[in-house]
Design a protein around this motif. Structure first.
Motif, PDB file in Angstrom:
ATOM      1  N   GLY A 153       0.865  -0.933   0.076  1.00 46.23           N
ATOM      2  CA  GLY A 153       0.018   0.041  -0.175  1.00 46.23           C
ATOM      3  C   GLY A 153       0.795   1.469  -0.090  1.00 46.23           C
ATOM      4  N   SER A 154       2.254   1.272   0.222  1.00 46.06           N
ATOM      5  CA  SER A 154       2.924   2.465   0.108  1.00 46.06           C
ATOM      6  C   SER A 154       3.317   2.916  -1.320  1.00 46.06           C
ATOM      7  N   ILE A 155       2.917   2.292  -2.373  1.00 43.53           N
ATOM      8  CA  ILE A 155       3.038   2.402  -3.744  1.00 43.53           C
ATOM      9  C   ILE A 155       1.862   2.332  -4.406  1.00 43.53           C
ATOM     10  N   GLN A 156       1.472   3.054  -5.294  1.00 49.06           N
ATOM     11  CA  GLN A 156       0.299   3.068  -5.967  1.00 49.06           C
ATOM     12  C   GLN A 156       0.584   3.567  -7.662  1.00 49.06           C
ATOM     13  N   TRP A 157      -0.456   3.335  -8.557  1.00 49.78           N
ATOM     14  CA  TRP A 157      -0.228   3.522 -10.056  1.00 49.78           C
ATOM     15  C   TRP A 157      -0.263   5.289 -10.056  1.00 49.78           C
ATOM     16  N   ASN A 158       0.468   5.722 -11.021  1.00 49.38           N
ATOM     17  CA  ASN A 158       0.286   6.772 -11.586  1.00 49.38           C
ATOM     18  C   ASN A 158      -1.068   7.244 -12.301  1.00 49.38           C
ATOM     19  N   LYS A 159      -1.173   8.610 -12.326  1.00 47.55           N
ATOM     20  CA  LYS A 159      -2.822   8.765 -12.881  1.00 47.55           C
ATOM     21  C   LYS A 159      -2.935   7.979 -14.277  1.00 47.55           C
ATOM     22  N   ASP A 160      -1.980   7.854 -15.276  1.00 50.67           N
ATOM     23  CA  ASP A 160      -2.433   7.349 -16.556  1.00 50.67           C
ATOM     24  C   ASP A 160      -1.796   5.767 -16.476  1.00 50.67           C
ATOM     25  N   ARG A 161      -1.332   5.327 -15.305  1.00 50.91           N
ATOM     26  CA  ARG A 161      -0.977   4.024 -15.111  1.00 50.91           C
ATOM     27  C   ARG A 161       0.106   3.432 -16.063  1.00 50.91           C
ATOM     28  N   THR A 162       0.863   4.186 -16.304  1.00 56.64           N
ATOM     29  CA  THR A 162       2.065   4.096 -17.056  1.00 56.64           C
ATOM     30  C   THR A 162       3.438   3.763 -16.059  1.00 56.64           C
ATOM     31  N   GLY A 163       3.129   3.881 -14.825  1.00 55.65           N
ATOM     32  CA  GLY A 163       4.252   3.801 -13.707  1.00 55.65           C
ATOM     33  C   GLY A 163       3.702   3.679 -12.380  1.00 55.65           C
ATOM     34  N   TYR A 164       4.376   4.107 -11.367  1.00 57.02           N
ATOM     35  CA  TYR A 164       4.355   3.703 -10.142  1.00 57.02           C
ATOM     36  C   TYR A 164       4.848   5.130  -9.481  1.00 57.02           C
ATOM     37  N   GLU A 165       4.138   5.396  -8.186  1.00 59.98           N
ATOM     38  CA  GLU A 165       4.465   6.740  -7.578  1.00 59.98           C
ATOM     39  C   GLU A 165       4.155   6.442  -5.843  1.00 59.98           C
ATOM     40  N   PRO A 166       4.640   7.202  -5.189  1.00 59.89           N
ATOM     41  CA  PRO A 166       4.253   6.819  -3.706  1.00 59.89           C
ATOM     42  C   PRO A 166       2.767   7.203  -3.368  1.00 59.89           C
ATOM     43  N   ALA A 167       2.283   6.365  -2.469  1.00 58.35           N
ATOM     44  CA  ALA A 167       0.798   6.607  -2.327  1.00 58.35           C
ATOM     45  C   ALA A 167       0.619   7.637  -0.930  1.00 58.35           C
ATOM     46  N   PHE A 168       1.799   7.726  -0.513  1.00 54.89           N
ATOM     47  CA  PHE A 168       1.967   8.929   0.649  1.00 54.89           C
ATOM     48  C   PHE A 168       2.848   9.976  -0.003  1.00 54.89           C
ATOM     49  N   LYS A 169       2.355  10.986  -0.797  1.00 55.25           N
ATOM     50  CA  LYS A 169       3.449  11.803  -1.289  1.00 55.25           C
ATOM     51  C   LYS A 169       4.146  12.608  -0.263  1.00 55.25           C
ATOM     52  N   ASN A 170       3.828  12.834   0.920  1.00 51.40           N
ATOM     53  CA  ASN A 170       4.409  13.716   1.846  1.00 51.40           C
ATOM     54  C   ASN A 170       5.197  13.106   2.892  1.00 51.40           C
ATOM     55  N   ALA A 171       5.466  11.816   2.633  1.00 47.92           N
ATOM     56  CA  ALA A 171       5.884  10.868   3.696  1.00 47.92           C
ATOM     57  C   ALA A 171       7.339  10.555   3.146  1.00 47.92           C
ATOM     58  N   SER A 172       8.222  10.366   4.470  1.00 46.58           N
ATOM     59  CA  SER A 172       9.480   9.543   4.228  1.00 46.58           C
ATOM     60  C   SER A 172       9.007   8.013   4.313  1.00 46.58           C
ATOM     61  N   PHE A 173       9.659   7.231   3.727  1.00 42.88           N
ATOM     62  CA  PHE A 173       9.671   5.552   3.811  1.00 42.88           C
ATOM     63  C   PHE A 173      10.728   5.031   4.567  1.00 42.88           C
ATOM     64  N   TRP A 174      10.323   4.577   5.886  1.00 46.95           N
ATOM     65  CA  TRP A 174      11.669   4.065   6.610  1.00 46.95           C
ATOM     66  C   TRP A 174      11.779   2.430   6.479  1.00 46.95           C
ATOM     67  N   SER A 175      12.913   1.875   5.965  1.00 42.80           N
ATOM     68  CA  SER A 175      13.439   0.599   5.991  1.00 42.80           C
ATOM     69  C   SER A 175      14.894   0.519   6.700  1.00 42.80           C
ATOM     70  N   ASN A 176      15.642  -0.555   6.314  1.00 40.02           N
ATOM     71  CA  ASN A 176      16.704  -0.329   7.170  1.00 40.02           C
ATOM     72  C   ASN A 176      17.791  -1.020   6.042  1.00 40.02           C
ATOM     73  N   LYS A 177      19.128  -0.830   6.147  1.00 39.70           N
ATOM     74  CA  LYS A 177      19.986  -0.715   4.957  1.00 39.70           C
ATOM     75  C   LYS A 177      20.226  -2.335   4.669  1.00 39.70           C
ATOM     76  N   ALA A 178      20.084  -3.114   5.745  1.00 34.22           N
ATOM     77  CA  ALA A 178      20.592  -4.801   5.449  1.00 34.22           C
ATOM     78  C   ALA A 178      19.068  -5.131   4.655  1.00 34.22           C
ATOM     79  N   HIS A 179      17.999  -4.995   5.454  1.00 34.94           N
ATOM     80  CA  HIS A 179      16.797  -5.175   4.819  1.00 34.94           C
ATOM     81  C   HIS A 179      16.574  -5.023   3.434  1.00 34.94           C
TER      82      HIS A 179
END
Length: 301
Positions: free
Chosen positions: A110-136
């Motif tokens: 749910g973090s990523i969604q289609w863009n408007k014309d469904r030619t690619g993908y974009e963040p579903a939360f446009k104002n958010a930082s996405f947190w993971s860790n380097k090893a994972h």
């Protein structure tokens, strides 16, 4: 600080896969299966409001995959992130941080969604930082053949491309089995402060460097269990998912965590248990077992 449960949508998974080598006659007592051997699974996320920061822990599957893809998971109910956020007075554009316990599709889709014309993908939360860790992140972007089907590039790579990806620091863990007293002494080694509003327990049994958030709220210690403890039925130590890549690491990780949870009265927020949102545990002659079950409203009105 305020916390809100966010229901991103329910689905079903094969009960045998969810319980590995455990016989159905045992796991079906807590997780009854339908005629196709499928059990009810939730994708329950957590929203943390702290000042002007709004952090969403995990995002469920999302809705961008094909009908064929979703045909494997038998979605049920009408929950969604947008509907759940709205019920609490929020919109996805209000979210400032998305914290992903790990990058399997049912936790980050749910973090990523289609863009408007469904030619690619974009963040579903446009104002958010996405947190993971380097090893994972490295584990997920260079997947082993066992997990490749769970790490979908369209869920992961657009985070980096957008410039919104960030990494938390990670400790080196001692994964030896611990008694309750030893677990208390070692607790400072694995409860590390994150740059967000909670501590993190890193676990390697399910997937490399899964992150389990730990926080305090209204005088209660809360753990967001992700796939370290998917459901109540997984409390016995040998009840390990077939999805875990290192089940012999899951055992000591779960043992250490559950011992501390029983000693210190943690409230365990279950992401995947469709019928038991929050539980507490206690020590018994058979090991750590269920103490009480709660709904969110029973604990936090």
């Amino acid at each position: 600080m305020k916390l809100y449960p966010i229901e991103s949508g329910n689905f079903k998974l094969d009960g045998g896969a969810m319980f590995g080598v455990v016989p159905k006659s045992l796991w079906a007592r807590t997780n009854p299966a339908d005629s196709n051997n499928m059990i009810d699974i939730a994708a329950r996320c957590l929203l943390i409001e702290n000042g002007d920061r709004l952090t969403l822990v995990d995002t469920g599957m999302g809705d961008k995959q094909s009908d064929k893809f979703f045909g494997y998971y038998f979605q049920w109910g009408d929950d969604s992130i947008d509907k759940s956020l709205k019920a609490h007075g929020f919109h996805r554009d209000d979210v400032t941080d998305v914290f992903m316990t790990h990058l399997h599709f049912d936790h980050c889709g749910g973090s990523i969604q289609w863009n408007k014309d469904r030619t690619g993908y974009e963040p579903a939360f446009k104002n958010a930082s996405f947190w993971s860790n380097k090893a994972h992140w490295q584990w997920a972007t260079q997947p082993n053949k066992r997990e490749k089907a769970s790490f979908l590039k369209e869920n992961i790579l657009p985070m980096e491309k957008s410039g919104q990806l960030k990494f938390v620091s990670q400790p080196e863990l001692s994964l030896t089995s611990a008694t309750p007293s030893e677990a208390n002494q070692e607790k400072k080694d694995w409860l590390k402060e994150s740059p967000l509003d909670f501590g993190i327990f890193f676990a390697d049994g399910h997937t490399d460097k899964q992150m389990i958030p730990l926080l305090e709220y209204q005088g209660k210690k809360i753990a967001f269990m992700a796939d370290l403890l998917p459901t109540v039925g997984h409390l016995p130590l040998p009840f390990v998912m077939g999805y875990d890549t290192r089940p012999l690491l899951t055992l000591p990780e779960k043992e250490k965590f559950l011992n501390v949870a029983a000693d210190e009265d943690y409230y365990l927020f279950l992401e995947h248990d469709a019928h038991n949102p929050i539980i507490t545990v206690k020590h018994t002659e058979k090991g750590v077992r269920l103490n009480e079950r709660f709904t969110w409203n029973e604990l936090f009105n």
